[in-house]
Design an enzyme around this catalytic site. Structure first.
Site, PDB file in Angstrom:
ATOM      1  N   GLY A  10       3.359   8.867   0.297  1.00 55.79           N
ATOM      2  CA  GLY A  10       4.384   7.767   0.001  1.00 55.79           C
ATOM      3  C   GLY A  10       4.633   7.212  -1.504  1.00 55.79           C
ATOM      4  N   ILE A  12       3.748   4.890  -3.616  1.00 57.63           N
ATOM      5  CA  ILE A  12       2.429   4.503  -4.476  1.00 57.63           C
ATOM      6  C   ILE A  12       1.631   5.604  -4.519  1.00 57.63           C
ATOM      7  CG2 ILE A  12       0.846   2.756  -5.312  1.00 57.63           C
ATOM      8  CD1 ILE A  12       2.786   0.547  -3.421  1.00 57.63           C
ATOM      9  N   ASP A  31      -1.777  11.937   5.597  1.00 57.83           N
ATOM     10  CA  ASP A  31      -0.550  11.211   5.948  1.00 57.83           C
ATOM     11  C   ASP A  31       0.068  11.569   7.060  1.00 57.83           C
ATOM     12  OD1 ASP A  31       2.189  10.095   5.601  1.00 57.83           O
ATOM     13  OD2 ASP A  31       1.401   9.660   3.344  1.00 57.83           O
ATOM     14  N   ASP A  58      -2.298  11.392  11.738  1.00 59.42           N
ATOM     15  CA  ASP A  58      -2.246   9.718  11.678  1.00 59.42           C
ATOM     16  C   ASP A  58      -3.720   9.383  11.485  1.00 59.42           C
ATOM     17  OD1 ASP A  58      -2.322   7.105  12.974  1.00 59.42           O
ATOM     18  OD2 ASP A  58      -0.428   7.512  13.769  1.00 59.42           O
ATOM     19  N   SER A 124      -1.746  -7.081  -0.916  1.00 60.51           N
ATOM     20  CA  SER A 124      -0.357  -7.606  -1.326  1.00 60.51           C
ATOM     21  C   SER A 124      -0.373  -8.988  -1.906  1.00 60.51           C
ATOM     22  CB  SER A 124       0.863  -7.361  -0.525  1.00 60.51           C
ATOM     23  OG  SER A 124       2.006  -7.954  -0.439  1.00 60.51           O
ATOM     24  N   ALA A 125       0.738  -9.285  -2.630  1.00 62.25           N
ATOM     25  CA  ALA A 125       0.666 -10.790  -3.215  1.00 62.25           C
ATOM     26  C   ALA A 125       1.145 -11.630  -1.906  1.00 62.25           C
ATOM     27  CB  ALA A 125       1.629 -11.099  -4.197  1.00 62.25           C
ATOM     28  N   THR A 126       1.547 -10.955  -0.778  1.00 65.13           N
ATOM     29  CA  THR A 126       2.027 -11.521   0.197  1.00 65.13           C
ATOM     30  C   THR A 126       0.960 -12.408   1.112  1.00 65.13           C
ATOM     31  OG1 THR A 126       3.592 -11.368   2.098  1.00 65.13           O
ATOM     32  CG2 THR A 126       1.823  -9.625   1.833  1.00 65.13           C
ATOM     33  N   TYR A 149       3.685  -8.423   8.885  1.00 58.21           N
ATOM     34  CA  TYR A 149       3.369  -7.404   7.841  1.00 58.21           C
ATOM     35  C   TYR A 149       2.305  -8.070   6.775  1.00 58.21           C
ATOM     36  CZ  TYR A 149       3.122  -5.205   3.345  1.00 58.21           C
ATOM     37  OH  TYR A 149       2.617  -4.441   2.141  1.00 58.21           O
ATOM     38  N   LYS A 153      -1.985  -7.487   6.178  1.00 52.20           N
ATOM     39  CA  LYS A 153      -2.851  -7.492   4.851  1.00 52.20           C
ATOM     40  C   LYS A 153      -3.983  -8.416   4.871  1.00 52.20           C
ATOM     41  CE  LYS A 153      -0.509  -4.035   3.346  1.00 52.20           C
ATOM     42  NZ  LYS A 153      -1.162  -2.677   3.390  1.00 52.20           N
ATOM     43  N   TYR A 183      -0.970  -6.164  -4.903  1.00 52.12           N
ATOM     44  CA  TYR A 183       0.038  -5.810  -5.745  1.00 52.12           C
ATOM     45  C   TYR A 183       0.943  -6.825  -5.964  1.00 52.12           C
ATOM     46  CZ  TYR A 183      -1.639  -1.092  -4.036  1.00 52.12           C
ATOM     47  OH  TYR A 183      -2.441  -0.208  -3.364  1.00 52.12           O
TER      48      TYR A 183
HETATM   49  P1  NAD Z   1       5.189   4.063   1.628  1.00 54.84           P
HETATM   50  O1  NAD Z   1       5.990   3.700   3.005  1.00 54.84           O
HETATM   51  O2  NAD Z   1       5.950   4.934   0.519  1.00 54.84           O
HETATM   52  O3  NAD Z   1       3.583   4.750   1.823  1.00 54.84           O
HETATM   53  C1  NAD Z   1       2.877   4.564   2.701  1.00 54.84           C
HETATM   54  C2  NAD Z   1       2.552   6.017   3.592  1.00 54.84           C
HETATM   55  O4  NAD Z   1       1.725   5.927   4.669  1.00 54.84           O
HETATM   56  C3  NAD Z   1       3.715   6.888   4.010  1.00 54.84           C
HETATM   57  O5  NAD Z   1       3.706   8.158   3.304  1.00 54.84           O
HETATM   58  C4  NAD Z   1       3.519   7.085   5.442  1.00 54.84           C
HETATM   59  O6  NAD Z   1       3.874   8.202   5.705  1.00 54.84           O
HETATM   60  C5  NAD Z   1       1.998   6.767   5.583  1.00 54.84           C
HETATM   61  N1  NAD Z   1       1.492   6.257   6.857  1.00 54.84           N
HETATM   62  C6  NAD Z   1       1.915   4.953   7.516  1.00 54.84           C
HETATM   63  N2  NAD Z   1       1.176   4.913   8.567  1.00 54.84           N
HETATM   64  C7  NAD Z   1       0.161   5.837   8.771  1.00 54.84           C
HETATM   65  C8  NAD Z   1      -0.800   6.432   9.552  1.00 54.84           C
HETATM   66  N3  NAD Z   1      -0.857   5.803  10.569  1.00 54.84           N
HETATM   67  N4  NAD Z   1      -1.456   7.325   9.366  1.00 54.84           N
HETATM   68  C9  NAD Z   1      -0.957   8.309   8.583  1.00 54.84           C
HETATM   69  N5  NAD Z   1      -0.136   7.911   7.271  1.00 54.84           N
HETATM   70  C10 NAD Z   1       0.530   6.909   7.559  1.00 54.84           C
HETATM   71  O7  NAD Z   1       4.683   2.764   0.908  1.00 54.84           O
HETATM   72  P2  NAD Z   1       4.068   2.577  -0.558  1.00 54.84           P
HETATM   73  O8  NAD Z   1       5.358   1.452  -0.997  1.00 54.84           O
HETATM   74  O9  NAD Z   1       3.684   3.578  -1.018  1.00 54.84           O
HETATM   75  O10 NAD Z   1       2.941   1.265  -0.249  1.00 54.84           O
HETATM   76  C11 NAD Z   1       1.646   1.847   0.031  1.00 54.84           C
HETATM   77  C12 NAD Z   1       0.759   0.666   0.395  1.00 54.84           C
HETATM   78  O11 NAD Z   1       0.801  -0.263  -0.288  1.00 54.84           O
HETATM   79  C13 NAD Z   1       1.113   0.133   1.923  1.00 54.84           C
HETATM   80  O12 NAD Z   1       0.019   0.000   2.562  1.00 54.84           O
HETATM   81  C14 NAD Z   1       1.988  -1.336   1.530  1.00 54.84           C
HETATM   82  O13 NAD Z   1       1.744  -2.077   2.478  1.00 54.84           O
HETATM   83  C15 NAD Z   1       1.229  -1.486   0.242  1.00 54.84           C
HETATM   84  N6  NAD Z   1       2.072  -2.198  -0.526  1.00 54.84           N
HETATM   85  C16 NAD Z   1       3.171  -1.932  -0.873  1.00 54.84           C
HETATM   86  C17 NAD Z   1       3.902  -2.791  -2.040  1.00 54.84           C
HETATM   87  C18 NAD Z   1       5.417  -2.226  -2.502  1.00 54.84           C
HETATM   88  O14 NAD Z   1       6.021  -2.864  -2.835  1.00 54.84           O
HETATM   89  N7  NAD Z   1       5.666  -1.006  -2.211  1.00 54.84           N
HETATM   90  C19 NAD Z   1       3.670  -3.926  -2.023  1.00 54.84           C
HETATM   91  C20 NAD Z   1       2.577  -4.363  -1.832  1.00 54.84           C
HETATM   92  C21 NAD Z   1       1.496  -3.517  -1.142  1.00 54.84           C
HETATM   93  C1  UD1 Z   2       9.293  -8.201  -0.710  1.00 52.76           C
HETATM   94  C2  UD1 Z   2       8.421  -8.461   0.582  1.00 52.76           C
HETATM   95  C3  UD1 Z   2       7.155  -8.659   0.441  1.00 52.76           C
HETATM   96  C4  UD1 Z   2       6.517  -7.389  -0.366  1.00 52.76           C
HETATM   97  C5  UD1 Z   2       7.242  -7.042  -1.453  1.00 52.76           C
HETATM   98  C6  UD1 Z   2       6.944  -5.562  -1.872  1.00 52.76           C
HETATM   99  C7  UD1 Z   2      10.427  -9.985   1.843  1.00 52.76           C
HETATM  100  C8  UD1 Z   2      10.474 -11.342   2.101  1.00 52.76           C
HETATM  101  N1  UD1 Z   2       8.983  -9.786   0.900  1.00 52.76           N
HETATM  102  O1  UD1 Z   2       9.052  -9.140  -1.624  1.00 52.76           O
HETATM  103  O2  UD1 Z   2       6.124  -8.994   1.593  1.00 52.76           O
HETATM  104  O3  UD1 Z   2       4.994  -7.507  -0.576  1.00 52.76           O
HETATM  105  O4  UD1 Z   2       8.761  -6.965  -0.829  1.00 52.76           O
HETATM  106  O5  UD1 Z   2       7.528  -5.265  -2.887  1.00 52.76           O
HETATM  107  O6  UD1 Z   2      10.996  -8.760   2.088  1.00 52.76           O
HETATM  108  N2  UD1 Z   2      16.799  -9.354  -3.852  1.00 52.76           N
HETATM  109  C9  UD1 Z   2      18.275  -9.604  -3.984  1.00 52.76           C
HETATM  110  N3  UD1 Z   2      19.045  -8.464  -3.290  1.00 52.76           N
HETATM  111  C10 UD1 Z   2      18.450  -7.511  -2.585  1.00 52.76           C
HETATM  112  C11 UD1 Z   2      17.210  -7.438  -2.529  1.00 52.76           C
HETATM  113  C12 UD1 Z   2      16.356  -8.346  -3.154  1.00 52.76           C
HETATM  114  O7  UD1 Z   2      18.814 -10.419  -4.416  1.00 52.76           O
HETATM  115  O8  UD1 Z   2      19.235  -6.450  -2.084  1.00 52.76           O
HETATM  116  C13 UD1 Z   2      16.083 -10.466  -4.506  1.00 52.76           C
HETATM  117  C14 UD1 Z   2      15.132 -11.131  -3.643  1.00 52.76           C
HETATM  118  O9  UD1 Z   2      15.899 -12.375  -3.058  1.00 52.76           O
HETATM  119  C15 UD1 Z   2      13.825 -11.528  -4.537  1.00 52.76           C
HETATM  120  C16 UD1 Z   2      14.001 -10.354  -5.283  1.00 52.76           C
HETATM  121  O10 UD1 Z   2      15.344  -9.717  -5.331  1.00 52.76           O
HETATM  122  O11 UD1 Z   2      14.325 -12.795  -5.102  1.00 52.76           O
HETATM  123  C17 UD1 Z   2      12.852  -9.379  -5.200  1.00 52.76           C
HETATM  124  O12 UD1 Z   2      12.964  -8.939  -3.708  1.00 52.76           O
HETATM  125  P1  UD1 Z   2      12.202  -7.772  -3.294  1.00 52.76           P
HETATM  126  O13 UD1 Z   2      12.292  -6.510  -4.147  1.00 52.76           O
HETATM  127  O14 UD1 Z   2      12.559  -7.390  -1.765  1.00 52.76           O
HETATM  128  O15 UD1 Z   2      10.700  -8.361  -3.109  1.00 52.76           O
HETATM  129  P2  UD1 Z   2      10.077  -9.638  -2.600  1.00 52.76           P
HETATM  130  O16 UD1 Z   2      10.975 -10.410  -2.137  1.00 52.76           O
HETATM  131  O17 UD1 Z   2       8.973 -10.041  -3.728  1.00 52.76           O
END
Ligand code: NAD
Ligand code: UD1
Length: 344
Positions: A10, A12, A31, A58, A124-126, A149, A153, A183
């Site tokens: 994926g 990250i 993955d 999986d 996540s910050a969520t 979601y 977390k 994150y």
């Molecule tokens: P991503 O979807 O690109 O990567 C996740 C990977 O996990 C994918 O390659 C997917 O195929 C694999 N996967 C999902 N379910 C699986 C399973 N049951 N078995 C095996 N593989 C599986 O997402 P990402 O952005 O790289 O995020 C990675 C992690 O970080 C996630 O847990 C996500 O929730 C967390 N996270 C992401 C963000 C963000 O903004 N991207 C923010 C906070 C937390």
């Molecule tokens: C979203 C998720 C959050 C997750 C995070 C990961 C929601 C409600 N929250 O957060 O749970 O942990 O991604 O990266 O989905 N925006 C626009 N136009 C767009 C998209 C976004 O204006 O097309 C704005 C949003 O309103 C926000 C900012 O851009 O103010 C960032 O949005 P986004 O990238 O979706 O991240 P988060 O909202 O922080």
């Protein structure tokens, strides 16, 4: 030292594989490719000139995970595998609870069986409650999540704390190391432009939407609200470069190996950037036009969210290094070189 990276294909995960390989670790990826492509891992190999071991499985398949742990001397697990689309989690909560909780539970069981005690978790910050004052510290209140979601977390953090506590109580030998990395908003791509974020369909997040608008794949960026209580009325977030985030995982592995600990740690820059500031930065760095339109607020969005990042400095010796311009330039290079993402 061998690190198991779940979800390593994926966004990250692939960047973290690069940093791990470049730091001399052996990498095993598990993955199921439900949200990624095998090509990402081919490119990781190209960037690093090194090999890694890939299992298309999986993570909930316990027999397969057991086999992987039998075959490799895994010393630490980084658990990225999970589903992450907030809107989809509201529509399909059971799929989210099943995937995100059962991957974590399966890993804990298999790790226990094989005596593996180091776990780095993608949180996540969520997990922070709405209404906290900014910046968010690790002791800001958590819970009251606005979507399934976020709850997954929050629940996984609790599962890991409880598993670590039980393991330490049950044994006289060394306890578990669990690092719950919270994150903020990862964006950007590797500077080679070979790997980056490749969302399926219409992007939910801001940066992929800006990049696809800049490259002409989308007509106009929707800006969700300009009437927030922020300097320019648009939402403010803590964006961090995905390569910095990947380096944070290497630092977390090193910390996990040092001595047992159970800690939640924010990974962010500590700087807030508004949507309009991000559009301006991206325009300046790319030279591309980014037409946008002000829309209603997106349900569930917060006005502001940024980290107090000093615990990561203290515990991991990690601090984000890259600038907003780096984040935009690297996103743009990835987008231009791969206008439609990875090939199938
Ligand atoms: P991503 O979807 O690109 O990567 C996740 C990977 O996990 C994918 O390659 C997917 O195929 C694999 N996967 C999902 N379910 C699986 C399973 N049951 N078995 C095996 N593989 C599986 O997402 P990402 O952005 O790289 O995020 C990675 C992690 O970080 C996630 O847990 C996500 O929730 C967390 N996270 C992401 C963000 C963000 O903004 N991207 C923010 C906070 C937390
Ligand atoms: C979203 C998720 C959050 C997750 C995070 C990961 C929601 C409600 N929250 O957060 O749970 O942990 O991604 O990266 O989905 N925006 C626009 N136009 C767009 C998209 C976004 O204006 O097309 C704005 C949003 O309103 C926000 C900012 O851009 O103010 C960032 O949005 P986004 O990238 O979706 O991240 P988060 O909202 O922080």
């Amino acid at each position: 030292m061998t690190i198991l990276v779940t979800g390593g294909a994926g966004y990250i995960g692939s960047h973290t594989c690069v940093e791990l390989l470049e730091n001399g670790y052996d990498v095993v990826v598990a993955d199921n490719l439900c949200n990624s492509k095998r090509e990402a891992l081919e490119r990781v190999k190209r960037i690093t000139g090194q090999n890694l071991c890939f299992y298309e499985t999986d993570v909930r398949d316990e027999a397969k995970m057991d086999e992987i742990f039998q075959k490799h001397n895994v010393e630490c697990v980084i658990h990225f595998a999970g589903l992450k689309a907030v809107g989809e989690s509201v529509a399909k909560p059971l799929a989210y609870y099943d995937n995100n909780l059962n991957t974590t539970l399966t890993l804990c069981r298999v790790m226990q069986k094989h005596g593996v005690k180091r776990f780095v978790f993608s949180s996540s910050a969520t997990v922070y409650s709405a209404g906290n004052p900014m910046p968010l510290t690790e002791s800001s209140s958590t819970g009251g999540c606005s979507n399934p979601y976020g709850w997954t977390k929050y629940m996984c953090e609790q599962i890991l704390r409880d598993a670590a506590a039980a393991a330490s109580a049950a044994t006289a030998s060394e306890g578990w190391s669990v690092l719950l990395l919270r994150y903020f908003n990862p964006i950007g791509a590797h500077e080679s432009g070979l790997i980056g974020e490749d969302p399926l369909g219409i992007p939910n997040n801001l940066l992929p939407y800006i990049a696809q608008t800049a490259v002409g794949r989308r007509d106009k960026l929707p800006v969700y609200g300009n009437d927030y209580n922020t300097p320019d009325g648009t939402g403010v977030r803590d964006y961090l470069h995905v390569v910095d985030l990947a380096k944070g995982h290497v630092a977390a592995v090193k910390r996990a190996v040092q001595s047992p600990c159970v800690e939640a740690i924010n990974l962010g820059t500590g700087e807030g950037v508004s949507v309009l500031q991000m559009i301006e930065a991206f325009k300046r760095v790319s030279g591309a036009a980014i037409p946008y339109e002000i829309k209603d607020r997106r349900p569930g969005d917060l006005a502001v969210c940024w980290a107090e990042p000093s615990k990561a400095v203290q515990w991991l010796g990690w601090r984000a290094q890259k600038t907003l311009d780096d984040m935009c330039a690297d996103t743009w290079r990835w987008q231009k070189q791969n206008p439609n993402g990875y090939p199938l």
